[in-house]
Design an enzyme around this catalytic site. Sequence first.
Site, PDB file in Angstrom:
ATOM      1  N   HIS A  85      -5.134   5.146  11.877  1.00  0.00           N
ATOM      2  CA  HIS A  85      -4.168   3.721  11.600  1.00  0.00           C
ATOM      3  C   HIS A  85      -3.382   3.360  12.685  1.00  0.00           C
ATOM      4  CE1 HIS A  85      -6.112   4.748   7.906  1.00  0.00           C
ATOM      5  NE2 HIS A  85      -6.580   3.511   7.430  1.00  0.00           N
ATOM      6  N   HIS A 110       3.253   4.466   9.544  1.00  0.00           N
ATOM      7  CA  HIS A 110       3.642   3.241   8.880  1.00  0.00           C
ATOM      8  C   HIS A 110       4.967   2.736   8.633  1.00  0.00           C
ATOM      9  CE1 HIS A 110      -0.549   3.091   9.543  1.00  0.00           C
ATOM     10  NE2 HIS A 110      -0.576   4.037   7.890  1.00  0.00           N
ATOM     11  N   ASP A 140       0.567  -1.448   0.119  1.00  0.00           N
ATOM     12  CA  ASP A 140       0.020   0.119   0.076  1.00  0.00           C
ATOM     13  C   ASP A 140       0.899   1.073   0.185  1.00  0.00           C
ATOM     14  OD1 ASP A 140      -1.648  -1.864   2.235  1.00  0.00           O
ATOM     15  OD2 ASP A 140      -2.640  -1.722   0.177  1.00  0.00           O
TER      16      ASP A 140
END
Length: 669
Positions: free
Chosen positions: A176, A137, A94
């Site tokens: 997230h 992330h 992603d």
Amino acid sequence: MGWGLTDPPQEEDGLALQEEAVPACKIEVPERLSVSYEALVRTGLSDRCVSVPPREASDAEILLVHSEEYLEGVKKTPHMTLEDLKEFTLQYGDVYFHPNIYHCAKLAAGSALQLVDSVMTGKVRNGMALVRPPGHHSMRSAASGFCVFNNVAIAARYAKQKHGAERVLIVDWDIHHGQGVQYCFEDDPSVLYFSWHRYERQKFWPNLRESDYDSVGKGSGAGFNVNVPWNEVGMENSDYLSVFCHVLLPVAYEFCPDLVLVCAGFDSAIGDPEGEMCATPDIFAHLTHLLMNLAGGKLCAVLEGGYNLTSLAQSVCQTVQTLLGDPLPQLANLRSPCESALESLQCVRSVQRRYWSILKHAADSATTDVSNKRIKLAKAEEEKAETAEDERSQEEKVWPEPAERLRPPVCSASVLPDDAACPDGLKRLVSSKDLGPLLVSRIRNRSMEDAGDADGVATFSRLYTLIEKMRTNEIGNGVALVPDVAAAVECVVQDLGSDLVSRVLVVCVGKEELNYATADGKMLVVQISGEDKEEQKGKYYIPVCLKKGCGDTVGFIQAVFGLLLPLGYEYDPGLVLLVRMPGSGVGDCMWQQLIGLLKGFAKGHTLVLMQTNDGACMGPTASALLGHPAPPLQELLTPLPDDGGALERMRERLQADWKMLQTTVSSGN
Ligand SMILES: CC(O)(O)CCCCCNCCCN
Ligand SMILES: [Zn+2]
């Protein structure tokens, strides 16, 4: 406020991107920055900010977190052919590589460092870096979830290395899980990472087992990783505030950081396609405010996610406006935290309590049958959710535009005896509104001997004027030195306050008999003292007893976050009356923290009442009222076991009346 606007790819980049060739990300788009920045300009907020120039992070700075081989790989992407670029991208999850993203990723990381420099050197008190690509992330040797370099993780290591920060708190309110940050610091006790995230029992991206609440850190880092999984969508303001009050803030105060970094992702706001939550943009005004008294106010917010351009822009403005010290919006009609949130809350507190003395008395985790039942329920929900899913995705979320937050012409006023000096920055109130004969007679009838004479009435008429001017927002907050503070409280709440504001939150620090009816709910009294008051005077009078007295910082903090703030949010007062009883023993730092935190209520309209002979703490009081950050509390000592237990027992008893006090799944259902 630093911002690094990154230009969208242009033809002249020498690489005409045929759309069909390279998949482009649909939600992490350049407009995220432009609409956010344009909103700051339109609202006049950007003019009130110091603009910090962006810069590229150096290799050395990137290597604080990432490996050489990863950096070398990313370095090659600007010159890669389309084929190589696609291949390079496909090795990660992603993430979308573009020839220009290496430059943008260095700008994003470098801008965060520029902000850290400005805050750590005191050039600015706090700030926000509007950057992309996001960072939380990305891992040591891997890109992930639109992230290339971990902007906030690099900023934390940089703050320690260059500015000597010993403890750094990272609060990740993006929806997230910032697994990159967790992996970076999971064995590091000097960096406390807190993250809530949509989890849905590992069904939501990045679908990691280690995103659950039982990942508490490793080795010496155990306890310095706090995960709050949201196992359902639709979380609201009350769910977010409960987690701040009952998990993050007590732990953050015990951690006592030198710097607060926020992974400020706004995909946790209503309307966001990724988060599917229901918290409104003004919640970020309060989340920011609740963190601003830590670390002497040193706070750097760094943009992560946020994909609904409307709620993103509104949330960014709410955050920046709070950083600028503007009054907070009233969060109306808070509901009870939902069952799923309570289950997460209970689980997190039960695993973290062995690491944080301030959570020592937290209830045990949901007993297995309760959580098994909930999982069965969740499965049932799932079947239902499948159908709801497509309905939900069709329905567009709507929410009200956040209310205006107008700065009053006068920030802080004072009502003082003529011979008392007025602290700098405060406007002395001399004109006193004519009270009219009825009120004067009522005041004269007060039990106080000196209200009868002229200056007694004069004092009260000035108090009345002060309350009146807070109501009309001509004045933000104020402090009054009165000869008899107990009588003054009675007068304010019975005579003056009642017809001026609908609900008065009276916070009383120190022992004193406060004897007036509070049954009708027009007033909520929370009294924090060393006195053990066995009797409970009903829903609206809450005596909190600290065995070691108000000088017990840990006990006081537990009372503030475990009881006072949740009650205040639920009660939603129109005025806060903070009363310092003589001889209360509360420390100046704690007193300033309390004033700072209470600004979250009643649009900041706090009236402090102190006894004339207590004038010694007028300085710290004035400083806090003017919005200067409270000095950090000394390292919080471990509390005597009985205090925490008493507070927990009281909370359990009160939560039937006050929903925001709940921290456990109601065993009933
Ligand atoms: C900064 C941020 O946390 O907002 C980035 C979120 C990345 C979401 C990737 N979604 C992947 C869906 C896979 N089917
Ligand atoms: Zn996100």
